[in-house]
Design a protein around this motif. Structure first.
Motif, PDB file in Angstrom:
ATOM      1  N   GLN A  23     -23.755  -3.364  33.370  1.00 18.51           N
ATOM      2  CA  GLN A  23     -23.379  -2.047  32.866  1.00 18.51           C
ATOM      3  C   GLN A  23     -23.617  -1.999  31.356  1.00 18.51           C
ATOM      4  OE1 GLN A  23     -22.194   0.497  35.200  1.00 18.51           O
ATOM      5  NE2 GLN A  23     -23.210  -1.117  36.372  1.00 18.51           N
ATOM      6  N   ASN A  24     -23.840  -0.790  30.848  1.00 16.03           N
ATOM      7  CA  ASN A  24     -24.233  -0.627  29.451  1.00 16.03           C
ATOM      8  C   ASN A  24     -23.071  -0.588  28.464  1.00 16.03           C
ATOM      9  OD1 ASN A  24     -26.961  -0.448  30.202  1.00 16.03           O
ATOM     10  ND2 ASN A  24     -26.734   1.735  30.656  1.00 16.03           N
ATOM     11  N   GLY A  25     -21.875  -0.374  28.975  1.00 15.38           N
ATOM     12  CA  GLY A  25     -20.736  -0.272  28.071  1.00 15.38           C
ATOM     13  C   GLY A  25     -19.534   0.331  28.770  1.00 15.38           C
ATOM     14  N   PHE A  26     -18.760   1.113  28.023  1.00 15.80           N
ATOM     15  CA  PHE A  26     -17.471   1.590  28.523  1.00 15.80           C
ATOM     16  C   PHE A  26     -17.269   3.063  28.200  1.00 15.80           C
ATOM     17  CE2 PHE A  26     -17.303  -2.775  27.022  1.00 15.80           C
ATOM     18  CZ  PHE A  26     -16.920  -3.453  28.164  1.00 15.80           C
ATOM     19  N   VAL A  27     -16.475   3.713  29.022  1.00 14.97           N
ATOM     20  CA  VAL A  27     -16.001   5.060  28.729  1.00 14.97           C
ATOM     21  C   VAL A  27     -14.488   5.039  28.847  1.00 14.97           C
ATOM     22  CG1 VAL A  27     -16.313   5.831  31.126  1.00 14.97           C
ATOM     23  CG2 VAL A  27     -16.162   7.527  29.290  1.00 14.97           C
ATOM     24  N   ILE A  28     -13.834   5.733  27.934  1.00 14.91           N
ATOM     25  CA  ILE A  28     -12.371   5.718  27.908  1.00 14.91           C
ATOM     26  C   ILE A  28     -11.842   7.071  27.462  1.00 14.91           C
ATOM     27  CG2 ILE A  28     -12.350   4.818  25.533  1.00 14.91           C
ATOM     28  CD1 ILE A  28      -9.814   3.255  26.276  1.00 14.91           C
ATOM     29  N   GLY A  29     -10.734   7.482  28.035  1.00  8.09           N
ATOM     30  CA  GLY A  29     -10.062   8.688  27.587  1.00  8.09           C
ATOM     31  C   GLY A  29      -9.116   8.343  26.452  1.00  8.09           C
ATOM     32  N   VAL A  30      -9.294   8.981  25.311  1.00 13.23           N
ATOM     33  CA  VAL A  30      -8.464   8.717  24.135  1.00 13.23           C
ATOM     34  C   VAL A  30      -7.422   9.827  24.011  1.00 13.23           C
ATOM     35  CG1 VAL A  30      -8.451   8.436  21.638  1.00 13.23           C
ATOM     36  CG2 VAL A  30     -10.316   7.477  22.979  1.00 13.23           C
ATOM     37  N   SER A  31      -6.154   9.424  24.060  1.00 22.11           N
ATOM     38  CA  SER A  31      -5.056  10.388  24.145  1.00 22.11           C
ATOM     39  C   SER A  31      -4.301  10.596  22.844  1.00 22.11           C
ATOM     40  CB  SER A  31      -4.062   9.916  25.213  1.00 22.11           C
ATOM     41  OG  SER A  31      -3.442   8.703  24.796  1.00 22.11           O
ATOM     42  N   GLY A  32      -4.471   9.669  21.900  1.00 17.49           N
ATOM     43  CA  GLY A  32      -3.653   9.708  20.692  1.00 17.49           C
ATOM     44  C   GLY A  32      -2.471   8.763  20.755  1.00 17.49           C
ATOM     45  N   GLY A  33      -2.379   7.984  21.847  1.00 16.06           N
ATOM     46  CA  GLY A  33      -1.308   7.008  22.000  1.00 16.06           C
ATOM     47  C   GLY A  33      -1.787   5.597  21.721  1.00 16.06           C
ATOM     48  N   ILE A  34      -0.845   4.675  21.666  1.00  9.78           N
ATOM     49  CA  ILE A  34      -1.150   3.295  21.280  1.00  9.78           C
ATOM     50  C   ILE A  34      -2.021   2.587  22.311  1.00  9.78           C
ATOM     51  CG2 ILE A  34       1.014   2.428  22.274  1.00  9.78           C
ATOM     52  CD1 ILE A  34      -0.833   1.063  19.155  1.00  9.78           C
ATOM     53  N   ASP A  35      -1.798   2.811  23.604  1.00  8.51           N
ATOM     54  CA  ASP A  35      -2.543   2.081  24.630  1.00  8.51           C
ATOM     55  C   ASP A  35      -4.029   2.419  24.595  1.00  8.51           C
ATOM     56  OD1 ASP A  35      -0.284   0.731  25.625  1.00  8.51           O
ATOM     57  OD2 ASP A  35       0.253   2.439  26.874  1.00  8.51           O
ATOM     58  N   ALA A 187       4.038   6.807  16.527  1.00 12.53           N
ATOM     59  CA  ALA A 187       4.260   7.885  17.495  1.00 12.53           C
ATOM     60  C   ALA A 187       5.025   7.381  18.717  1.00 12.53           C
ATOM     61  CB  ALA A 187       2.923   8.478  17.928  1.00 12.53           C
ATOM     62  N   ALA A 188       5.966   8.187  19.183  1.00 10.99           N
ATOM     63  CA  ALA A 188       6.705   7.844  20.401  1.00 10.99           C
ATOM     64  C   ALA A 188       5.761   7.888  21.595  1.00 10.99           C
ATOM     65  CB  ALA A 188       7.853   8.822  20.604  1.00 10.99           C
ATOM     66  N   PRO A 189       5.777   6.865  22.461  1.00 13.23           N
ATOM     67  CA  PRO A 189       4.881   6.853  23.626  1.00 13.23           C
ATOM     68  C   PRO A 189       5.118   8.066  24.530  1.00 13.23           C
ATOM     69  CG  PRO A 189       5.888   4.696  23.306  1.00 13.23           C
ATOM     70  CD  PRO A 189       6.587   5.637  22.376  1.00 13.23           C
ATOM     71  N   THR A 190       4.021   8.674  24.985  1.00  9.34           N
ATOM     72  CA  THR A 190       4.103   9.811  25.897  1.00  9.34           C
ATOM     73  C   THR A 190       2.892   9.802  26.815  1.00  9.34           C
ATOM     74  OG1 THR A 190       4.136  12.236  26.073  1.00  9.34           O
ATOM     75  CG2 THR A 190       2.988  11.297  24.174  1.00  9.34           C
ATOM     76  N   ASP A 191       3.065  10.263  28.055  1.00  8.68           N
ATOM     77  CA  ASP A 191       1.928  10.306  28.968  1.00  8.68           C
ATOM     78  C   ASP A 191       1.073  11.544  28.765  1.00  8.68           C
ATOM     79  OD1 ASP A 191       3.459  12.309  30.131  1.00  8.68           O
ATOM     80  OD2 ASP A 191       3.970  11.158  31.917  1.00  8.68           O
ATOM     81  N   GLY A 192       1.571  12.530  27.995  1.00  4.89           N
ATOM     82  CA  GLY A 192       0.790  13.707  27.663  1.00  4.89           C
ATOM     83  C   GLY A 192       0.432  14.599  28.838  1.00  4.89           C
ATOM     84  N   LEU A 193       1.235  14.569  29.893  1.00  7.25           N
ATOM     85  CA  LEU A 193       0.904  15.330  31.098  1.00  7.25           C
ATOM     86  C   LEU A 193       1.650  16.657  31.213  1.00  7.25           C
ATOM     87  CD1 LEU A 193       0.780  12.502  33.805  1.00  7.25           C
ATOM     88  CD2 LEU A 193      -1.125  13.557  32.572  1.00  7.25           C
ATOM     89  N   TRP A 194       2.445  16.999  30.203  1.00  6.47           N
ATOM     90  CA  TRP A 194       3.330  18.143  30.361  1.00  6.47           C
ATOM     91  C   TRP A 194       3.052  19.290  29.394  1.00  6.47           C
ATOM     92  CZ3 TRP A 194       6.032  17.432  34.674  1.00  6.47           C
ATOM     93  CH2 TRP A 194       6.196  16.120  35.119  1.00  6.47           C
ATOM     94  N   GLY A 195       2.144  19.073  28.444  1.00 14.25           N
ATOM     95  CA  GLY A 195       1.845  20.129  27.490  1.00 14.25           C
ATOM     96  C   GLY A 195       2.920  20.312  26.442  1.00 14.25           C
TER      97      GLY A 195
END
Length: 262
Positions: A23-35, A187-195
């Motif tokens: 594989q050529n590399g990676f794709v990732i969703g960046v949320s603004g959280g630490i993980d 930043a306080a950890p959040t899953d960001g699923l609630w708007g």
């Protein structure tokens, strides 16, 4: 923890895995959280392609801005990083409009939160297929194997999990060593699923250090009767999530047909 050596180990593991998988590399969703900040930085350090997706769905502005600034920082430090914004808000709204109304509004709200995560997973795999990239997961050890705090086939739908053997406090230590932005570290950890700005602790009822303690106590064979006060409350919270979310953490059950019936 030998932080620098752990960083090198993960980076080498990522690069070896991608190379052997051709594989050529990676794709990732960046949320603004630490993980996602730590995982994306580790992927960037491999020198392989890294595509960072921004996928807002009625997202809180501070989360969107943190994610964007983190990608800016990555691109200023790593020439192999690219970015792509995919505005999923109209897609989500169209899907919601297509679904029938249900009587239980609370259950509907929860189901739609998980739908957000699954739309993002679909988007990640679209780009992964186009570019021959691996979808990098951002789950840590407490989320993935302790309380199951992720969406099945959402943020749990990944090709590999670079930080899933690290506790949340260890992820923060890695992030600090990597030079991740202070605003993300604070930043306080959040899953960001609630708007909105609700945190993981708001939803779970315990902080990550507390959950790490409870996970350790379970591994040592402790029971709820061994504690009192806040410790008993935290252990009870951990056990409830751990039990309820086993269906996420165990392999998909297969109905095995007896030989005599074949």
């Amino acid at each position: 923890m030998q932080t620098d050596k752990v960083i090198d180990h993960i980076v080498n593991w990522l690069k070896d895995y991608a190379t052997h998988a051709k594989q050529n590399g990676f794709v990732i969703g960046v949320s603004g959280g630490i993980d996602s900040a730590v995982t994306s930085t580790l992927c960037a350090k491999t020198g392989l392609d890294l595509l960072c997706l921004e996928m807002p769905i009625h997202q809180a502005t501070n989360q969107v801005n943190r994610a964007s600034r983190h990608i800016d920082w990555l691109q200023s430090n790593f020439p192999n990083v690219k970015r792509q914004q995919v505005n999923l808000t109209p897609v989500f709204d169209s899907l919601v409009a297509a679904f029938p109304n249900v009587a239980n509004e609370e259950e509907r709200f929860m189901s739609l939160a998980n739908t957000r995560a699954r739309l993002r997973m679909t988007s990640l795999y679209y780009f992964a297929a186009l570019k021959r990239y691996l979808v990098a997961g951002t789950g840590n050890k407490v989320e993935d194997f302790g309380v199951g705090f992720y969406t099945k086939y959402g943020d749990g739908g990944v090709d590999l999990s670079p930080i899933a053997d690290l506790l949340k406090t260890e992820v923060y230590a890695i992030g600090k060593a990597l030079g991740v932005n202070d605003e993300i570290l604070r930043a306080a950890p959040t899953d960001g699923l609630w708007g909105d700005d609700r945190t993981d602790e708001d939803q779970i009822g315990a902080s990550y250090p507390e959950l790490e303690w409870a996970m350790k106590m379970q591994d040592e064979g402790k029971t709820i009767n061994d504690f009192e006060g806040r410790e008993q409350e935290v252990f009870s919270i951990f056990k409830r999530f751990n039990t309820m979310n086993q269906h996420k953490m165990l392999p998909i059950p297969v109905c095995e047909i007896p030989e005599m019936l074949k």
